[in-house]
Design a protein around this motif. Structure first.
Motif, PDB file in Angstrom:
ATOM      1  N   ILE A  38       0.851  -1.177   0.000  1.00 42.16           N
ATOM      2  CA  ILE A  38       0.000   0.000   0.000  1.00 42.16           C
ATOM      3  C   ILE A  38       0.892   1.233   0.000  1.00 42.16           C
ATOM      4  N   VAL A  39       0.859   1.954  -1.124  1.00 43.74           N
ATOM      5  CA  VAL A  39       1.618   3.196  -1.216  1.00 43.74           C
ATOM      6  C   VAL A  39       0.646   4.339  -0.918  1.00 43.74           C
ATOM      7  N   VAL A  40       0.994   5.117   0.098  1.00 44.22           N
ATOM      8  CA  VAL A  40       0.104   6.144   0.625  1.00 44.22           C
ATOM      9  C   VAL A  40       0.610   7.535   0.279  1.00 44.22           C
ATOM     10  N   ASP A  41      -0.336   8.364  -0.134  1.00 44.10           N
ATOM     11  CA  ASP A  41      -0.080   9.783  -0.352  1.00 44.10           C
ATOM     12  C   ASP A  41      -1.170  10.527   0.417  1.00 44.10           C
ATOM     13  N   VAL A  42      -0.804  11.561   1.136  1.00 47.44           N
ATOM     14  CA  VAL A  42      -1.784  12.328   1.908  1.00 47.44           C
ATOM     15  C   VAL A  42      -2.026  13.654   1.195  1.00 47.44           C
ATOM     16  N   VAL A  43      -3.295  13.893   0.853  1.00 51.01           N
ATOM     17  CA  VAL A  43      -3.688  15.127   0.169  1.00 51.01           C
ATOM     18  C   VAL A  43      -4.841  15.739   0.949  1.00 51.01           C
ATOM     19  N   ASP A  44      -4.682  16.999   1.325  1.00 53.34           N
ATOM     20  CA  ASP A  44      -5.709  17.711   2.099  1.00 53.34           C
ATOM     21  C   ASP A  44      -6.108  16.936   3.359  1.00 53.34           C
ATOM     22  N   GLY A  45      -5.120  16.324   3.998  1.00 48.54           N
ATOM     23  CA  GLY A  45      -5.357  15.622   5.258  1.00 48.54           C
ATOM     24  C   GLY A  45      -5.984  14.247   5.127  1.00 48.54           C
ATOM     25  N   ARG A  46      -6.178  13.765   3.892  1.00 51.79           N
ATOM     26  CA  ARG A  46      -6.779  12.436   3.684  1.00 51.79           C
ATOM     27  C   ARG A  46      -5.777  11.520   3.003  1.00 51.79           C
ATOM     28  N   THR A  99       6.232  -3.255   7.744  1.00 48.19           N
ATOM     29  CA  THR A  99       5.592  -4.471   7.253  1.00 48.19           C
ATOM     30  C   THR A  99       4.141  -4.475   7.707  1.00 48.19           C
ATOM     31  N   LEU A 100       3.229  -4.855   6.800  1.00 44.72           N
ATOM     32  CA  LEU A 100       1.813  -4.948   7.153  1.00 44.72           C
ATOM     33  C   LEU A 100       1.368  -6.381   7.391  1.00 44.72           C
ATOM     34  N   GLY A 101       1.970  -7.325   6.707  1.00 42.97           N
ATOM     35  CA  GLY A 101       1.582  -8.722   6.884  1.00 42.97           C
ATOM     36  C   GLY A 101       1.696  -9.493   5.584  1.00 42.97           C
ATOM     37  N   THR A 102       1.310 -10.762   5.642  1.00 40.04           N
ATOM     38  CA  THR A 102       1.381 -11.617   4.468  1.00 40.04           C
ATOM     39  C   THR A 102       0.010 -12.188   4.139  1.00 40.04           C
ATOM     40  N   ILE A 103      -0.141 -12.526   2.892  1.00 39.14           N
ATOM     41  CA  ILE A 103      -1.309 -13.261   2.407  1.00 39.14           C
ATOM     42  C   ILE A 103      -0.753 -14.552   1.824  1.00 39.14           C
ATOM     43  N   ASP A 104      -1.340 -15.655   2.222  1.00 37.50           N
ATOM     44  CA  ASP A 104      -0.855 -16.981   1.873  1.00 37.50           C
ATOM     45  C   ASP A 104      -2.009 -17.758   1.260  1.00 37.50           C
ATOM     46  N   TYR A 105      -1.848 -18.245   0.032  1.00 38.46           N
ATOM     47  CA  TYR A 105      -2.932 -18.986  -0.610  1.00 38.46           C
ATOM     48  C   TYR A 105      -2.384 -19.984  -1.626  1.00 38.46           C
ATOM     49  N   TRP A 106      -3.260 -20.864  -2.074  1.00 40.92           N
ATOM     50  CA  TRP A 106      -2.941 -21.872  -3.079  1.00 40.92           C
ATOM     51  C   TRP A 106      -3.782 -21.619  -4.329  1.00 40.92           C
ATOM     52  N   ILE A 131       2.943 -16.888  -1.418  1.00 39.97           N
ATOM     53  CA  ILE A 131       3.039 -16.037  -0.235  1.00 39.97           C
ATOM     54  C   ILE A 131       3.355 -14.626  -0.717  1.00 39.97           C
ATOM     55  N   VAL A 132       2.487 -13.679  -0.354  1.00 40.51           N
ATOM     56  CA  VAL A 132       2.661 -12.289  -0.751  1.00 40.51           C
ATOM     57  C   VAL A 132       2.922 -11.456   0.503  1.00 40.51           C
ATOM     58  N   HIS A 133       4.059 -10.787   0.525  1.00 45.52           N
ATOM     59  CA  HIS A 133       4.454  -9.923   1.640  1.00 45.52           C
ATOM     60  C   HIS A 133       4.025  -8.502   1.319  1.00 45.52           C
ATOM     61  N   HIS A 134       3.251  -7.898   2.227  1.00 50.91           N
ATOM     62  CA  HIS A 134       2.723  -6.549   2.009  1.00 50.91           C
ATOM     63  C   HIS A 134       3.380  -5.548   2.953  1.00 50.91           C
ATOM     64  N   TYR A 135       3.657  -4.369   2.406  1.00 48.01           N
ATOM     65  CA  TYR A 135       4.315  -3.294   3.148  1.00 48.01           C
ATOM     66  C   TYR A 135       3.507  -2.009   3.008  1.00 48.01           C
ATOM     67  N   LEU A 136       3.683  -1.133   3.979  1.00 48.56           N
ATOM     68  CA  LEU A 136       3.156   0.220   3.900  1.00 48.56           C
ATOM     69  C   LEU A 136       4.279   1.092   3.364  1.00 48.56           C
ATOM     70  N   LEU A 137       4.005   1.805   2.271  1.00 50.84           N
ATOM     71  CA  LEU A 137       4.998   2.661   1.631  1.00 50.84           C
ATOM     72  C   LEU A 137       4.528   4.105   1.631  1.00 50.84           C
ATOM     73  N   GLU A 138       5.469   5.000   1.791  1.00 49.04           N
ATOM     74  CA  GLU A 138       5.202   6.429   1.664  1.00 49.04           C
ATOM     75  C   GLU A 138       5.505   6.835   0.225  1.00 49.04           C
ATOM     76  N   ALA A 153      -5.418  -3.545   3.906  1.00 48.09           N
ATOM     77  CA  ALA A 153      -5.729  -2.104   3.879  1.00 48.09           C
ATOM     78  C   ALA A 153      -6.185  -1.625   5.250  1.00 48.09           C
ATOM     79  N   ARG A 154      -6.948  -2.451   5.957  1.00 48.00           N
ATOM     80  CA  ARG A 154      -7.384  -2.095   7.309  1.00 48.00           C
ATOM     81  C   ARG A 154      -6.174  -1.992   8.250  1.00 48.00           C
ATOM     82  N   LEU A 155      -5.206  -2.902   8.085  1.00 47.03           N
ATOM     83  CA  LEU A 155      -3.980  -2.832   8.889  1.00 47.03           C
ATOM     84  C   LEU A 155      -3.208  -1.544   8.595  1.00 47.03           C
ATOM     85  N   ALA A 156      -3.179  -1.138   7.324  1.00 45.43           N
ATOM     86  CA  ALA A 156      -2.513   0.126   6.965  1.00 45.43           C
ATOM     87  C   ALA A 156      -3.205   1.298   7.640  1.00 45.43           C
TER      88      ALA A 156
END
Length: 144
Positions: free
Chosen positions: A9-17, A68-75, A86-93, A133-136
């Motif tokens: 999740i790459v985050v950009d803050v615009v007008d406080g959102r 790090t936000l977490g992983t998603i693991d599926y078949w 296995i997908v590793h998810h990160y919070l990015l600025e 996304a909720r973890l982010a």
């Protein structure tokens, strides 16, 4: 067979959102799915480097991993094998770039959009990505 991917999740803050970049792609049945940018780890990359590269390739937005936000693991199955992914998810600025799918070498993404983080649950196709996304959101709100 095991496959490892990274993105996030790459985050950009615009007008406080806070807003995040998400991509659209077609699944095997031809339906459009909105999802988080991610992709395969190259042999010489760390997971963090993979996440930063894949987010930039699939969205056009350059980012720096914060946490790090977490992983998603599926078949899933292909015509000739069963794959454990296995997908590793990160919070990015977000640090630069412009929203585009023109840099995606796989040309998997068919569209890209900024979605406000507090509304992304209405847009992401997969429940496990809505969880990420909720973890982010929790991390950005100081709850995680």
């Amino acid at each position: 067979m095991l496959e490892t991917s990274a993105g996030g999740i790459v985050v950009d803050v615009v007008d406080g959102r806070a807003r995040i970049a998400v991509i659209a792609r077609r699944n095997r049945a031809g339906r459009v799915e909105w999802c988080l940018p991610k992709g395969h780890q190259e042999a010489d990359e760390t997971l963090v480097e993979t996440a930063e590269r894949e987010v930039a390739e699939e969205t056009g937005i350059e980012g720096r991993v914060l946490v790090t936000l977490g992983t998603i693991d599926y078949w899933f199955s292909t015509h000739d094998r069963r794959v454990h992914k296995i997908v590793h998810h990160y919070l990015l600025e977000a640090t630069g770039g412009d929203l585009t799918i023109e840099n995606d070498p796989d040309q998997e993404a068919i569209d890209v959009a900024w979605i406000h983080l507090d509304e992304v649950h209405n847009h992401l196709t997969f429940p496990n990505e809505r969880r990420i996304a909720r973890l982010a959101w929790e991390r950005l709100a100081g709850e995680g």
